[in-house]
Design an enzyme around this catalytic site. Structure first.
Site, PDB file in Angstrom:
ATOM      1  N   ASP A  16       0.873  -1.168   0.000  1.00 17.55           N
ATOM      2  CA  ASP A  16       0.000   0.000   0.000  1.00 17.55           C
ATOM      3  C   ASP A  16       0.915   1.223   0.000  1.00 17.55           C
ATOM      4  O   ASP A  16       1.407   1.646   1.043  1.00 17.55           O
ATOM      5  CB  ASP A  16      -0.898  -0.002   1.237  1.00 17.55           C
ATOM      6  N   GLU A  77      -1.470  -1.430  -4.760  1.00 20.61           N
ATOM      7  CA  GLU A  77      -2.663  -0.628  -5.007  1.00 20.61           C
ATOM      8  C   GLU A  77      -2.407   0.353  -6.142  1.00 20.61           C
ATOM      9  O   GLU A  77      -1.362   0.994  -6.209  1.00 20.61           O
ATOM     10  CB  GLU A  77      -3.070   0.134  -3.750  1.00 20.61           C
ATOM     11  N   ASP A 149      -2.211   1.146   7.315  1.00 22.80           N
ATOM     12  CA  ASP A 149      -1.442   0.933   6.089  1.00 22.80           C
ATOM     13  C   ASP A 149      -1.041  -0.535   5.935  1.00 22.80           C
ATOM     14  O   ASP A 149      -1.065  -1.081   4.838  1.00 22.80           O
ATOM     15  CB  ASP A 149      -0.201   1.831   6.066  1.00 22.80           C
TER      16      ASP A 149
END
Length: 180
Positions: A16, A77, A149
């Site tokens: 991420d 992502e 996160d």
């Protein structure tokens, strides 16, 4: 009787990306689809003196994590459009540093939109962060709260595990499955 190919056992790294904190999560998935937590955390890079040093630290630390844990595949992502162009550019640069670290270690990068990740983990593309954290903890048998996160990175790894298994069941190679 023909049998469908099953996704083989695999270690997956989820990332991420962020310009201040980059989450990472590593899971193992066996041939039957059972998910096992390996490691997770967040690289807090906001304390670096300059932005280029943040990017270097993301690259170096992810490369070291890959070296230690030896994932076979990686999910990351995809960037969504932010309201602030400067923030979007910094996020894109942090994402680039993460992708370069993965590519430098010889791994392919599989990208997932935020809605795909939420759909895979929560069941709805509109799930919130608390739902993602809860479901990741549940799916991986983790106790206690997860740092956001790191939870998002684990969710990306879970999404990739589900996607690769689904593609194996229907016989579509991952390279042929490209979402725009």
């Amino acid at each position: 009787m023909t049998t469908r190919p099953e996704a083989s056992a695999c270690r997956i790294l989820g990332i991420d990306p962020g310009s201040q904190r980059t989450g990472f999560g590593i899971i193992d998935v066996d041939a039957a689809g059972k998910l096992t937590h390996v490691h997770h955390g967040a690289l807090a890079v906001a304390g670096e003196d300059t932005f280029p040093l943040r990017l270097k630290r993301i690259f170096d630390e992810l490369a070291a994590i890959i070296e230690v844990h030896r994932p076979a595949e990686c999910g990351i992502e995809r960037v969504f459009m932010a309201r602030n162009p400067d923030s979007a550019l910094k996020l894109g640069q942090a994402r680039g540093a993460a992708i370069c670290a993965v590519a430098a270690k010889g791994l392919a990068v599989h990208e997932y939109a935020p809605t795909e990740i939420k759909q895979a983990v929560v069941g709805s593309g509109r799930g919130d962060k608390a739902q993602v954290q809860h479901m990741v903890g549940f799916l991986l048998g983790l106790k206690g709260p997860l740092q956001p996160d790191a939870a998002d990175a684990l969710a990306i790894a879970v999404t990739h595990a589900h996607t690769r298994a689904s593609l194996a069941r229907v016989g579509i190679p991952r390279t042929a499955w490209r979402r725009r």
